[in-house]
Each structure stands twice: as structure tokens, then as C-alpha cells.
Design a protein around this motif. Sequence first.
Motif, PDB file in Angstrom:
ATOM      1  N   MET A  18       0.839  -1.205   0.000  1.00 27.79           N
ATOM      2  CA  MET A  18       0.000   0.000   0.000  1.00 27.79           C
ATOM      3  C   MET A  18       0.872   1.251   0.000  1.00 27.79           C
ATOM      4  N   CYS A  28       2.114   2.730  -3.208  1.00 26.80           N
ATOM      5  CA  CYS A  28       1.189   3.517  -4.027  1.00 26.80           C
ATOM      6  C   CYS A  28       1.295   5.004  -3.727  1.00 26.80           C
ATOM      7  N   LEU A  86      -4.261   6.576   1.423  1.00 32.00           N
ATOM      8  CA  LEU A  86      -3.322   5.469   1.271  1.00 32.00           C
ATOM      9  C   LEU A  86      -2.389   5.381   2.465  1.00 32.00           C
ATOM     10  N   SER A  96      -2.301   2.188   4.921  1.00 34.48           N
ATOM     11  CA  SER A  96      -1.032   1.475   5.111  1.00 34.48           C
ATOM     12  C   SER A  96      -0.661   1.419   6.585  1.00 34.48           C
ATOM     13  N   PRO A 143      -8.155   1.319   1.454  1.00 39.50           N
ATOM     14  CA  PRO A 143      -7.932   2.488   0.588  1.00 39.50           C
ATOM     15  C   PRO A 143      -9.187   2.941  -0.148  1.00 39.50           C
ATOM     16  N   THR A 146     -11.867  -5.740  -3.891  1.00 47.30           N
ATOM     17  CA  THR A 146     -10.576  -6.170  -3.358  1.00 47.30           C
ATOM     18  C   THR A 146     -10.363  -7.669  -3.515  1.00 47.30           C
ATOM     19  N   TRP A 193      -3.118   0.715  -6.588  1.00 48.86           N
ATOM     20  CA  TRP A 193      -3.334  -0.294  -5.541  1.00 48.86           C
ATOM     21  C   TRP A 193      -4.238  -1.408  -6.065  1.00 48.86           C
ATOM     22  N   THR A 201      -3.182  -5.362  -6.141  1.00 49.54           N
ATOM     23  CA  THR A 201      -3.863  -6.488  -5.488  1.00 49.54           C
ATOM     24  C   THR A 201      -3.863  -7.713  -6.393  1.00 49.54           C
TER      25      THR A 201
END
Length: 483
Positions: free
Chosen positions: A22, A25, A40, A44, A89, A106, A131, A135
Amino acid sequence: MFNYKVISRILGILLIINGGFMALCLPVSIYYWETDSVSLAISSAITLACGFLLKHLARNNKNKDLKKKDGYLIVTSGWIVMSFFGALPYLISGAIPSLTDAFFETISGFTTTGASILNDIEAVPRGILFWRSLTQWIGGMGIIVLALAILPFLGIGGMQLFVAEAPGITPDKLQPRIQETAKRLWYIYVGLTLTEAILLYLAGMGAYDAINHSLTTMATGGFSTMNASLQGQPAAIQYIIIVFMFLAGTSFTLTYFGLKRNFTKIIKNEEFVVYLLFTLAITVIVTLTLLVVTDHGIERSFRDALFQVVSLITTTGFVSADYTQWAPFLSVLFFILLFVGGSAGSTAGGVKVIRHVVLFKNSFLELKRQLHPSAVMPVRISGKAIEQNIVYNVLAFIMIYILVFLVGVTLLSSMNVDFDTAFGAVATSLGNVGPGIGDVGPVDNFSGMPMAGKWLLAALMLLGRLELFTVLMLLSPHFWKKR
């Protein structure tokens, strides 16, 4: 019964890794002066803090043995925990304010499915989109395999995790130690990702889009930074994507042998030969059909056919055209491709080619056994007889896969989802493909699904990504009995 401290420690490590990605990003968000940098950073920080807390709770644990049960529990719970924290996020930035939608997006990323609820992808801040692509890249080879590469430094053995991550028929280990295998797979994965990004950039795609598409191509995920996916892109870009989708759907062990110039192993690998010939055969059929039903020339028809066939077989899910508008025959054919899958040992989802090969070979041998009941006729793959228990495993997997598909369609239909859409949504979610048919076709998305339907499809994505047994085993009362 379970070594909860080891489980807690490994889940903590996974969250630390997740939080670290994370943080990667943030430079993207800052570079483009986006408003998502704070979101972000907070996401994180929360993920890292929870990761370090879980790791801290497992301190002073003298018992570091990891049993197979622990491995299965870690793999399933790891994917779920990663998905909930990975949704932060979206939620904190407001890009996807709904928990259901954020979790769906996600887990679709981590399972490399590529099904999306976003109606305007290009309106999402670039840091969040990066992000989103990450993933899929993380999930492509599996966050568990990534952890395997560093577990030796933690004094924890990881064979059980690898078994749980790739149940059923798995590729040969490249090295005696599983950690070395994981490292080599990641070297190949990273190398191919960088190579594709450079080639896409040289072909005319912007640096940001090239990096994002290379991340999601090698993961066979299919998330794009553009609303139209890859429709309207130059031929050179589409051909580059085709090549790397095909490579991503090929066993990474074969890619390793190819890099070592050991082409004999590739040629003699029966799964790869079937994978290649099947792809070419379907492409020829689709190309000929397009020449009849459209006014496109030979090159355009071939490119559109090859792109969509490779995209669906490898479960990548990129779109270069709306194939549901071509011909009813092709819509049915592409629906069937949702059940094929790539090679074992690749980042592709689906049933996998090798299981189809075993199923058909065993079916034909069964006819011969009826005529010669006393004869010993083992199923042979690449000239080698495989154990009967593997054949039983394959048959059980396919039977359960069909059963889960039918149950999923029934449940989704009970939520007032029409027949075609229910079939398409369940097939594409279970196969980790992305686009389907009906209202979830190649130019549509999953935003119109009912809330309960999104949670159902998210569960199916997890089942498909972990190949059924890993998740279903946790639902068995026998799994939780003390022994």
C-alpha cells in the motif's frame, strides 16, 4: 489442535507485506498530485500496525511446527483478512464508499478474477487504481508463496503452505527446498512483468498504463485503468498483451525450463501441448466465424479472435471487443471457455487444462476397461503413469466444481437475477475470469448485482482461487475435531 501463535505470526507477516505494498502507491499519488495520498497513508499505517500487533502476540512461541491443518487455515483466512484490509484504501478515500462493494473489488483483485463494480474507472484517483492493480499482482503468484520466500529467515518451515496453496496436481519442484522454488518463481514473475511494461511503453502506451496493465496481465487478472479496457488499442499493444497472457497461463516451471533453453521438457509436456493446440483450434474457429458475420479483414478478425480466446482461457479477462455481439454461437463457445482454465502452476484460475486431460483420458480408458476388465490401464500424462488417487482427486474436483456452480446459480437466481446473468456471473466468478454473459458481459460490470449476490460471488471467487478443497475443508466438522 492448531498452533494459533504461528498462525497469528504468519497472518501478521502477510498484513505487514500488504501494508508495505500500500505504501508503494503513495509515490504514484504524490507524483500525480492526487487527493488519495492521505487515504493510502492511513490505510497502510492501519494495516502495518495490525500486522505488527499479530506478529507481537506470537512472540516467545517455542513451538514453530506448522501442520497441514494450520496451512489450510492460514491460506483461507489469509486471503479473507488480506481482502478486508485491502479494502481500506477504497473506503477511506471514498472511491468505493460501500463495504460490500469495496470488499468485492478487493477480493476480485486478490483472487485475480477481475470482476469490477466501478462504473467510471478513469474517475478513480491514480494511486487507488495502482493499488487496485497491485492487489492482482500480489494475488497472482499468491501472497502465501511470497511469504514462503522469506519464512526461512523466520525459522518456520513452509511446505504445508505450498501444499495448501496449490492442491491437487501441482508442478514439479524446481529445487529441493520449497523456499528456493518460491524465490525462482517470483524472479520469473517479476522479470516478465518488467519486460511487458517496457514493451508496452515502447509500443506507445503511457508509462502509468503500461505498468498497470503489465501487473494485471502477468497475474491473469484483467483489471484495466481504462473504461474500455483494451478496446481500440493499437494492434502492437494487443499482440504484446496476447503473448504475455499466454505466458501467464503457462506453467511457470515450463517458463523456467524455457529460460534455461531446456525446450525438450516443454515439447514433451502434454498439458502445454494440449493448451497450445486447443487455443489455436478455437482461435481458428472464431476467426472463420468472424470473417462470415463481420466485415473485418483477416488480420483484424484473427487478432480479435486470438485476443478473446487467450483472455478467456487464461482467465485474464481483458476485453478487446464485445464478443456477445458477434454471434450466438460464439457467445455459447466463450461461455464454455469460462470452464477451461490455464495450466497448473500458472497464475490462471479455472478448472485447469491438466484436469480436463486426466478426465478425458480416464473416460476413454474406462471404455476399454469394460472390454478388458482384467487389464491394467493407468492414465498416462506425458508418458508417465499417474497414481489412481490423483485421478480420483481430479474426478472429485470436477464433480464438486459442477455442484458448486449449480448451487451458486440457484442461489443467485433466487435473488431475482435473470437466468443468463446468473449463469455468467457464477461461471466467471468461480473460474476467476472476470467478464461473463448477460448483464455481466465484457462491456458491463457487477455494480447492478444485489448486495447478497456480491457476497456470494466473492465467496465463489475465493473458492475458485484456492481450488475448492482448501476452503471447503474448513467447512467440514471433521477438520475442527481435536486429534
